[in-house]
Design a protein around this motif. Structure first.
Motif, PDB file in Angstrom:
ATOM      1  N   LEU A  43       0.827  -1.207   0.000  1.00 20.82           N
ATOM      2  CA  LEU A  43       0.000   0.000   0.000  1.00 20.82           C
ATOM      3  C   LEU A  43       0.862   1.258   0.000  1.00 20.82           C
ATOM      4  O   LEU A  43       0.486   2.276  -0.603  1.00 20.82           O
ATOM      5  CB  LEU A  43      -0.923  -0.008   1.222  1.00 20.82           C
ATOM      6  N   GLY A  44       2.023   1.211   0.649  1.00 21.33           N
ATOM      7  CA  GLY A  44       2.923   2.359   0.653  1.00 21.33           C
ATOM      8  C   GLY A  44       3.488   2.631  -0.736  1.00 21.33           C
ATOM      9  O   GLY A  44       3.562   3.785  -1.176  1.00 21.33           O
ATOM     10  N   ILE A  45       3.884   1.569  -1.439  1.00 20.28           N
ATOM     11  CA  ILE A  45       4.403   1.739  -2.803  1.00 20.28           C
ATOM     12  C   ILE A  45       3.306   2.261  -3.718  1.00 20.28           C
ATOM     13  O   ILE A  45       3.540   3.138  -4.562  1.00 20.28           O
ATOM     14  CB  ILE A  45       4.966   0.402  -3.324  1.00 20.28           C
ATOM     15  N   ALA A  46       2.087   1.725  -3.564  1.00 21.04           N
ATOM     16  CA  ALA A  46       0.965   2.192  -4.381  1.00 21.04           C
ATOM     17  C   ALA A  46       0.682   3.672  -4.121  1.00 21.04           C
ATOM     18  O   ALA A  46       0.397   4.440  -5.055  1.00 21.04           O
ATOM     19  CB  ALA A  46      -0.277   1.352  -4.093  1.00 21.04           C
ATOM     20  N   ALA A  47       0.782   4.097  -2.857  1.00 15.73           N
ATOM     21  CA  ALA A  47       0.559   5.503  -2.521  1.00 15.73           C
ATOM     22  C   ALA A  47       1.649   6.388  -3.128  1.00 15.73           C
ATOM     23  O   ALA A  47       1.372   7.493  -3.618  1.00 15.73           O
ATOM     24  CB  ALA A  47       0.508   5.683  -1.006  1.00 15.73           C
ATOM     25  N   LYS A  48       2.900   5.911  -3.112  1.00 18.74           N
ATOM     26  CA  LYS A  48       3.996   6.651  -3.722  1.00 18.74           C
ATOM     27  C   LYS A  48       3.784   6.800  -5.225  1.00 18.74           C
ATOM     28  O   LYS A  48       4.006   7.877  -5.806  1.00 18.74           O
ATOM     29  CB  LYS A  48       5.317   5.934  -3.451  1.00 18.74           C
ATOM     30  N   ALA A  49       3.362   5.706  -5.870  1.00 17.38           N
ATOM     31  CA  ALA A  49       3.118   5.747  -7.315  1.00 17.38           C
ATOM     32  C   ALA A  49       1.990   6.720  -7.648  1.00 17.38           C
ATOM     33  O   ALA A  49       2.052   7.454  -8.636  1.00 17.38           O
ATOM     34  CB  ALA A  49       2.799   4.354  -7.828  1.00 17.38           C
ATOM     35  N   GLN A  50       0.969   6.723  -6.812  1.00 18.46           N
ATOM     36  CA  GLN A  50      -0.148   7.634  -7.042  1.00 18.46           C
ATOM     37  C   GLN A  50       0.287   9.083  -6.856  1.00 18.46           C
ATOM     38  O   GLN A  50      -0.138   9.980  -7.598  1.00 18.46           O
ATOM     39  CB  GLN A  50      -1.298   7.290  -6.098  1.00 18.46           C
ATOM     40  N   SER A  51       1.140   9.321  -5.871  1.00 21.82           N
ATOM     41  CA  SER A  51       1.661  10.679  -5.660  1.00 21.82           C
ATOM     42  C   SER A  51       2.514  11.122  -6.845  1.00 21.82           C
ATOM     43  O   SER A  51       2.453  12.285  -7.263  1.00 21.82           O
ATOM     44  CB  SER A  51       2.498  10.724  -4.374  1.00 21.82           C
TER      45      SER A  51
ATOM     46  N   LEU B  37       6.242  15.713 -32.114  1.00 14.32           N
ATOM     47  CA  LEU B  37       5.312  15.089 -31.158  1.00 14.32           C
ATOM     48  C   LEU B  37       6.070  14.599 -29.936  1.00 14.32           C
ATOM     49  O   LEU B  37       7.124  13.964 -30.058  1.00 14.32           O
ATOM     50  CB  LEU B  37       4.579  13.919 -31.826  1.00 14.32           C
ATOM     51  N   PHE B  38       5.550  14.910 -28.752  1.00 15.97           N
ATOM     52  CA  PHE B  38       6.146  14.406 -27.514  1.00 15.97           C
ATOM     53  C   PHE B  38       5.778  12.937 -27.343  1.00 15.97           C
ATOM     54  O   PHE B  38       4.606  12.569 -27.420  1.00 15.97           O
ATOM     55  CB  PHE B  38       5.655  15.192 -26.295  1.00 15.97           C
ATOM     56  N   ALA B  39       6.750  12.109 -27.099  1.00 21.43           N
ATOM     57  CA  ALA B  39       6.499  10.679 -26.860  1.00 21.43           C
ATOM     58  C   ALA B  39       6.548  10.401 -25.370  1.00 21.43           C
ATOM     59  O   ALA B  39       7.267  11.049 -24.614  1.00 21.43           O
ATOM     60  CB  ALA B  39       7.537   9.826 -27.588  1.00 21.43           C
ATOM     61  N   SER B  40       5.745   9.409 -24.932  1.00 21.70           N
ATOM     62  CA  SER B  40       5.790   9.015 -23.518  1.00 21.70           C
ATOM     63  C   SER B  40       7.115   8.350 -23.225  1.00 21.70           C
ATOM     64  O   SER B  40       7.644   7.586 -24.036  1.00 21.70           O
ATOM     65  CB  SER B  40       4.631   8.060 -23.195  1.00 21.70           C
ATOM     66  N   THR B  41       7.663   8.632 -22.072  1.00 25.38           N
ATOM     67  CA  THR B  41       8.968   8.101 -21.703  1.00 25.38           C
ATOM     68  C   THR B  41       8.829   6.719 -21.095  1.00 25.38           C
ATOM     69  O   THR B  41       7.757   6.302 -20.666  1.00 25.38           O
ATOM     70  CB  THR B  41       9.648   9.034 -20.704  1.00 25.38           C
ATOM     71  N   ALA B  42       9.942   6.003 -21.033  1.00 22.14           N
ATOM     72  CA  ALA B  42       9.950   4.691 -20.391  1.00 22.14           C
ATOM     73  C   ALA B  42       9.584   4.817 -18.917  1.00 22.14           C
ATOM     74  O   ALA B  42       8.954   3.931 -18.335  1.00 22.14           O
ATOM     75  CB  ALA B  42      11.324   4.053 -20.553  1.00 22.14           C
ATOM     76  N   ARG B  43       9.953   5.955 -18.325  1.00 18.96           N
ATOM     77  CA  ARG B  43       9.633   6.166 -16.905  1.00 18.96           C
ATOM     78  C   ARG B  43       8.124   6.242 -16.698  1.00 18.96           C
ATOM     79  O   ARG B  43       7.589   5.718 -15.731  1.00 18.96           O
ATOM     80  CB  ARG B  43      10.301   7.443 -16.415  1.00 18.96           C
ATOM     81  N   ASP B  44       7.400   6.919 -17.636  1.00 17.94           N
ATOM     82  CA  ASP B  44       5.938   6.983 -17.532  1.00 17.94           C
ATOM     83  C   ASP B  44       5.322   5.594 -17.642  1.00 17.94           C
ATOM     84  O   ASP B  44       4.390   5.251 -16.916  1.00 17.94           O
ATOM     85  CB  ASP B  44       5.375   7.891 -18.629  1.00 17.94           C
ATOM     86  N   SER B  45       5.839   4.782 -18.588  1.00 18.74           N
ATOM     87  CA  SER B  45       5.319   3.426 -18.771  1.00 18.74           C
ATOM     88  C   SER B  45       5.583   2.582 -17.532  1.00 18.74           C
ATOM     89  O   SER B  45       4.735   1.790 -17.110  1.00 18.74           O
ATOM     90  CB  SER B  45       5.963   2.783 -20.003  1.00 18.74           C
ATOM     91  N   GLN B  46       6.758   2.735 -16.929  1.00 16.81           N
ATOM     92  CA  GLN B  46       7.094   1.971 -15.727  1.00 16.81           C
ATOM     93  C   GLN B  46       6.191   2.360 -14.563  1.00 16.81           C
ATOM     94  O   GLN B  46       5.844   1.521 -13.734  1.00 16.81           O
ATOM     95  CB  GLN B  46       8.560   2.195 -15.365  1.00 16.81           C
TER      96      GLN B  46
ATOM     97  N   LEU C 257       3.963  -0.196 -12.528  1.00 14.54           N
ATOM     98  CA  LEU C 257       4.111  -0.306 -11.075  1.00 14.54           C
ATOM     99  C   LEU C 257       2.753  -0.237 -10.393  1.00 14.54           C
ATOM    100  O   LEU C 257       2.454  -1.041  -9.496  1.00 14.54           O
ATOM    101  CB  LEU C 257       5.022   0.805 -10.562  1.00 14.54           C
ATOM    102  N   MET C 258       1.905   0.718 -10.802  1.00 17.63           N
ATOM    103  CA  MET C 258       0.584   0.855 -10.196  1.00 17.63           C
ATOM    104  C   MET C 258      -0.252  -0.391 -10.456  1.00 17.63           C
ATOM    105  O   MET C 258      -0.987  -0.851  -9.577  1.00 17.63           O
ATOM    106  CB  MET C 258      -0.110   2.098 -10.745  1.00 17.63           C
ATOM    107  N   GLN C 259      -0.142  -0.963 -11.653  1.00 17.27           N
ATOM    108  CA  GLN C 259      -0.875  -2.185 -11.965  1.00 17.27           C
ATOM    109  C   GLN C 259      -0.371  -3.358 -11.123  1.00 17.27           C
ATOM    110  O   GLN C 259      -1.150  -4.160 -10.621  1.00 17.27           O
ATOM    111  CB  GLN C 259      -0.713  -2.509 -13.460  1.00 17.27           C
TER     112      GLN C 259
END
Length: 388
Positions: free
Chosen positions: A170-178, A236-245, A249-251
């Motif tokens: 739950l802590g990791i999920a909260a961090k990802a959401q933040s 065009l701006f492409a989504s970064t690997a960090r955004d995909s990760q 992570l949230m999933q």
């Protein structure tokens, strides 16, 4: 003085997790509401074994109404079961005070969360240390308390809290959401940029922005091609690997919550999982591998805490889990047809037993098991001949 919400504990992320923060996680909330809501809605009956070996609902016993209709003056039986179930999930333990009259339990009143501590003496006598709302502490005897706890325990007395074991997830999920919130509020949300080797004046820039808003904004501009002047190039701006990760992570953390709770993924609204014709199997999986252990814990706790020694020999509590497994009308029709001996087989249900499943009144002559291979008309003729 006992508190309704504890400070919480910090996991590997340093995020302090308590039940309030845990229930803000949509997957965790769905799992808790599904389990506690299901346990609250299921009928719970007090049963009695008769001398002839048959069983019946013990409707004449005061405890029957407590378990099936009204637990106390402000909670129905369903509300009481849902509350106790949720507390057992979050804290590991749930306690209720037994109110007796003429030797029988007439009410079950939930005690404030984390206000009760079980104590086992050197001679193995169980008592409960209860902290009153005004701060006073008193000792309650085993016969005064209904104790319902989670199936896992590390000391034999206290159940393991799901919030405690889920703290890191739950802590990791909260961090990802933040992190996602920060990206939405401070990150780049533009779709792309217009580049030029020339220097554009302020008036040219404003005219370009106005043209984009007027000619290329909204759904009607979808798939249109832009006409660029003065050496402008679109990028065009492409989504970064960090955004995909971050999304992965949230999933992943949502799936971890599903593993901790035991609720099947589709019931937690994972949309990539197909429901289709397997909905009945999902219900069976949920009942068998998630709720069944809670059925046993409830039934054993009632038998041990709410019945006298003499009553324990002939009485027991029983959940009707069939209320969650009724299936479609076609499935029910096929099942009851076979139960009544359709196709020449041996039937194992009486007509009035089938009618009772649909809250229909019994019919005369509906209390006999069907005779295999015999039509209703033939049975009626036999009965007439016997009567003559």
């Amino acid at each position: 003085m006992p508190t309704l919400m504890r400070e919480g504990r910090a996991g590997v992320t340093g995020v302090v997790v308590n039940e309030r923060k845990a229930l803000r996680n949509s997957t965790f909330f769905r799992a808790m509401s599904l389990i506690s809501g299901s346990m609250g809605m299921l009928p719970l009956h007090l049963m009695r074994r008769k001398a002839d070996g048959t069983t019946e609902k013990a409707k004449d016993h005061p405890l029957f109404n407590v378990l099936h209709r009204r637990a106390n003056t402000y909670q129905t039986a369903g509300q009481f079961k849902s509350y106790m179930q949720l507390v057992a999930l979050l804290d590991g333990n749930a306690y209720a005070m037994k109110v007796r009259s003429r030797g029988a339990v007439r009410e079950l009143i939930p005690l404030a969360r984390r206000s009760v501590k079980p104590k086992l003496s050197d001679d193995f006598k169980l008592t409960f240390e209860y902290t009153r709302p005004n701060g006073g502490v008193t000792t309650l005897q085993q016969e005064d308390i209904f104790h319902f706890r989670a199936p896992l325990t590390l000391d034999g007395l206290n159940g393991v809290s799901l919030v405690d074991v889920c703290t890191d997830t739950l802590g990791i999920a909260a961090k990802a959401q933040s992190a996602a919130a920060r990206m939405l509020t401070k990150g780049t949300m533009a779709r792309g940029a217009l580049e030029s080797d020339q220097t554009l004046g302020e008036e040219a820039i404003e005219n370009l922005k106005a043209s984009l808003r007027e000619n290329y904004a909204g759904a009607e501009a979808q798939d249109d091609w832009m006409v660029l002047e003065e050496g402008l190039k679109a990028k065009l701006f492409a989504s970064t690997a960090r955004d995909s990760q971050l999304r992965e992570l949230m999933q992943g953390e949502a799936e971890e919550v599903a593993r901790f709770s035991g609720v099947p993924r589709p019931l937690l609204m994972f949309d990539e999982t197909s429901w289709g014709s397997g909905i009945e199997q999902l219900g069976l999986f949920f009942v068998t591998y998630c709720l069944m252990m809670w059925f046993v814990i409830w039934e054993e706790a009632i038998w041990m805490c709410l019945l006298s020694s003499a009553e324990q020999d002939i009485m027991y509590a029983k959940f009707n889990e069939g209320a969650l497994l009724r299936g479609s009308l076609k499935d029910q029709a096929d099942f009851f047809a076979k139960a009544l001996g359709s196709g020449g087989g041996f039937g194992w249900m009486k007509q009035n037993e089938v009618r009772s499943n649909f809250d229909l009144n019994p019919e005369d002559g509906g209390n006999d098991l069907p005779r295999p291979g015999t039509t209703a008309e033939a049975i009626a003729k036999e009965d007439q001949a016997d009567a003559a």
